[in-house]
Write a protein that holds these residues in place. Structure first.
Motif, PDB file in Angstrom:
ATOM      1  N   ASN A  79      -4.226   7.718  -0.892  1.00 31.83           N
ATOM      2  CA  ASN A  79      -4.912   8.024  -2.147  1.00 31.83           C
ATOM      3  C   ASN A  79      -6.136   7.139  -2.337  1.00 31.83           C
ATOM      4  N   GLU A  80      -7.050   7.605  -3.184  1.00 31.30           N
ATOM      5  CA  GLU A  80      -8.170   6.769  -3.588  1.00 31.30           C
ATOM      6  C   GLU A  80      -7.754   5.950  -4.799  1.00 31.30           C
ATOM      7  N   PHE A  81      -8.286   4.733  -4.891  1.00 24.42           N
ATOM      8  CA  PHE A  81      -7.970   3.851  -6.006  1.00 24.42           C
ATOM      9  C   PHE A  81      -9.255   3.340  -6.639  1.00 24.42           C
TER      10      PHE A  81
ATOM     11  N   TYR B 227       0.817  -1.219   0.000  1.00 20.63           N
ATOM     12  CA  TYR B 227       0.000   0.000   0.000  1.00 20.63           C
ATOM     13  C   TYR B 227       0.851   1.269   0.000  1.00 20.63           C
ATOM     14  N   LYS B 228       1.935   1.267   0.766  1.00 24.00           N
ATOM     15  CA  LYS B 228       2.804   2.450   0.803  1.00 24.00           C
ATOM     16  C   LYS B 228       3.431   2.711  -0.559  1.00 24.00           C
ATOM     17  N   GLN B 229       3.826   1.614  -1.217  1.00 17.75           N
ATOM     18  CA  GLN B 229       4.413   1.757  -2.545  1.00 17.75           C
ATOM     19  C   GLN B 229       3.369   2.249  -3.547  1.00 17.75           C
ATOM     20  N   PHE B 230       2.126   1.790  -3.410  1.00 17.81           N
ATOM     21  CA  PHE B 230       1.047   2.263  -4.281  1.00 17.81           C
ATOM     22  C   PHE B 230       0.846   3.771  -4.103  1.00 17.81           C
ATOM     23  N   ASP B 231       0.918   4.225  -2.867  1.00 21.55           N
ATOM     24  CA  ASP B 231       0.799   5.664  -2.605  1.00 21.55           C
ATOM     25  C   ASP B 231       1.946   6.439  -3.246  1.00 21.55           C
TER      26      ASP B 231
ATOM     27  N   GLU C   2     -15.564   0.410  -8.900  1.00 25.51           N
ATOM     28  CA  GLU C   2     -15.762   1.332  -7.780  1.00 25.51           C
ATOM     29  C   GLU C   2     -14.526   2.193  -7.531  1.00 25.51           C
ATOM     30  N   MET C   3     -14.749   3.357  -6.944  1.00 24.08           N
ATOM     31  CA  MET C   3     -13.656   4.125  -6.346  1.00 24.08           C
ATOM     32  C   MET C   3     -13.628   3.761  -4.867  1.00 24.08           C
ATOM     33  N   ILE C   4     -12.431   3.461  -4.355  1.00 27.32           N
ATOM     34  CA  ILE C   4     -12.336   2.982  -2.977  1.00 27.32           C
ATOM     35  C   ILE C   4     -11.201   3.666  -2.220  1.00 27.32           C
TER      36      ILE C   4
END
Length: 374
Positions: free
Chosen positions: A256-258, A202-206, A243-245
Motif C-alpha cells: 500500500n501507499e502511505f 511493514y507487513k502488519q501495516f499492510d 508526502e505520499m510514499i
C-alpha cells in the motif's frame, strides 16, 4: 455517585466492583471451595486497599488488619502473610482481568464511548512498559543475564480534559518484542491507533490498511521510502513536509501507499511519522501523534503511585495478579472522577481517600467534587 450514603469513603470508592460479577467468577472458577476464611471478596478488598496505600509486602498487608475499620470492611479479623501469599498464587489471573474489564465497560458507558465512536474517531494509544524483577526470585521471566522482567503491553483510550484510561492489557515476559502484540491490541475499525516505532512492521501495516484500520506511527529515519506525491502545506503549518510514499525496498516493499510527515518535536529533533490516513490535514495528524505522551504519563503514574515496583509473590501468576490489581485501582479512580464530575486529578482523589478512608462517603464525595462540606 450517591448524594447521600451510609457507606465509608473506601466502600463508596470500591462500589463499582460488582458483587454479582464477582460471585459469577467465584462460581465459574470455584474460588471459595475449601476456603474457611479468606474468601475472594475479602481478599480483593484487602489487596486493593494495599495497592491504594502502596503497602510494600504481604507481611505489611497482614499487619494493616490491626485496624478495626479495615476488619469491618474486609470481614477479616486477621490473616497471615503466608495465607495471603498462597491465595495470590492460586487465583487465576483471568479473575482480576475480568474485574478490570468490567470497570472498563463502566468507564466506556460514563464517557459515552459507543456514542462518540459513531460521531467521531476515538483515539487509542498503544505502548508497552517493562517492569523489572529480581533474577533470583523470578527466573521464569527471562530478560537479560543480570535481571528478569515482564512487559505490560497496554492500549489507552485517550480523551480530552485529561481523562484517559486503559481498556486492554497483555502481559508477557520482557524479552518479547512489541510487534507481536500489535495484532492483539488492534481490533476496532472505528478507532484511530497511535503507537511508537517499537511496533514497526511493514507487513502488519499492510494488513491493517487492507482490513480498514487507521494508524499513525513513527518511522525510523533510515527507512527506505520513495516519494509518489508531495502535498502542499499552508504557510502557518508546523509540519516540515507531507508526502505520499511507497515503503520498503524492491525485495520487501509494502503493498500500500502511505503518508509520510516530517515534524519537529519540542527538543528540536526531526521526527518521521507514517500513517494510512489521507483525509486529515498534516497538522491534525501531527497533533494526534503528540497525544501518545498520555500513555507515557500513565506508566509514570502507575510506577510512582501504585505498588508495582515490589511484587508480593514470586510466581508468574502472583506477579500478573498484582499488575491487574494496580490497573483496577486506576480504573476506580477514573470512575470516582467521572461519577462526581470532579476536576480533581487521580492523584488528588487517591490522596483524599487515603487521608480519610473510614469517614462517611458523602464527605469524601463532596470534597473531591469541590463542594463545601456541611
Amino acid at each position: 455517585m450517591d448524594k447521600f450514603t451510609r457507606k465509608t469513603s473506601f466502600e463508596q470508592w470500591l462500589s463499582p466492583i460488582s458483587s454479582t460479577k464477582l460471585e459469577e467468577l467465584v462460581e465459574a472458577y470455584q474460588l471459595n471451595y475449601y476456603t474457611k476464611k479468606l474468601y475472594i471478596a475479602s481478599f480483593l478488598k484487602l489487596l486493593v486497599f494495599a495497592q491504594l496505600n502502596e503497602t510494600e509486602s504481604l507481611r505489611a498487608v497482614s499487619d494493616t488488619l490491626f485496624s478495626d475499620d479495615l476488619q469491618k470492611a474486609t470481614e477479616l479479623e486477621s490473616i497471615s502473610f503466608s495465607q495471603l501469599g498462597r491465595r495470590l498464587n492460586q487465583v487465576p489471573t483471568e479473575v482480576f482481568q475480568q474485574v478490570f474489564l468490567d470497570l472498563v465497560a463502566q468507564i466506556h458507558k460514563k464517557t459515552h464511548f459507543e456514542k462518540r465512536r459513531k460521531m467521531t474517531t476515538p483515539l487509542k494509544i498503544i505502548d508497552s512498559s517493562t517492569l523489572p524483577l529480581n533474577l533470583n526470585n523470578h527466573k521464569w521471566a527471562e530478560f537479560r543475564k543480570t535481571k528478569s522482567g515482564i512487559k505490560l503491553h497496554l492500549r489507552l483510550v485517550y480523551l480530552e480534559k485529561g481523562c484517559s484510561y486503559p481498556d486492554k492489557a497483555v502481559l508477557t515476559n520482557a524479552i518479547e518484542h512489541d510487534r507481536g502484540q500489535l495484532e492483539v491490541l488492534v481490533d476496532d475499525k472505528e478507532c484511530m491507533y497511535v503507537f511508537d516505532r517499537g511496533y514497526l512492521d511493514y507487513k502488519q501495516f499492510d494488513r491493517m490498511t487492507d482490513d480498514g484500520y487507521f494508524f499513525v506511527s513513527r518511522l525510523r529515519k533510515n527507512a527506505v521510502t520513495h516519494q509518489i506525491e508531495k502535498f502542499h502545506l499552508p504557510k502557518n503549518s508546523t509540519v516540515l513536509s507531507d508526502e505520499m510514499i511507497s515503503l520498503g525496498t524492491a525485495q520487501s516493499r509494502a503493498g500500500n501507499e502511505f503518508r509520510l510527515l516530517k515534524v519537529m518535536d519540542s527538543k528540536g529533533n526531526e521526527l518521521h511519522l507514517i500513517t494510512n490516513r489521507f483525509d486529515l490535514n498534516a497538522d491534525e495528524l501531527a497533533e494526534l501523534y503528540k497525544s501518545r505522551w498520555a500513555i507515557e504519563l500513565f506508566f509514570k503514574w502507575m510506577k510512582q503511585h501504585l505498588n508495582i515496583k515490589k511484587f508480593y509473590g514470586q510466581s508468574e501468576q502472583a506477579v500478573h495478579n498484582q499488575v491487574y490489581i494496580a490497573m483496577i485501582v486506576y480504573c476506580l479512580n477514573v470512575l470516582a472522577q467521572l461519577g462526581t464530575n470532579s476536576s480533581r486529578t487521580y492523584l488528588q482523589i487517591s490522596r483524599l481517600l487515603k487521608a480519610a478512608p473510614w469517614k462517611s462517603a458523602h464527605i469524601w464525595i463532596r470534597k473531591i467534587a469541590g463542594r463545601a462540606v456541611p
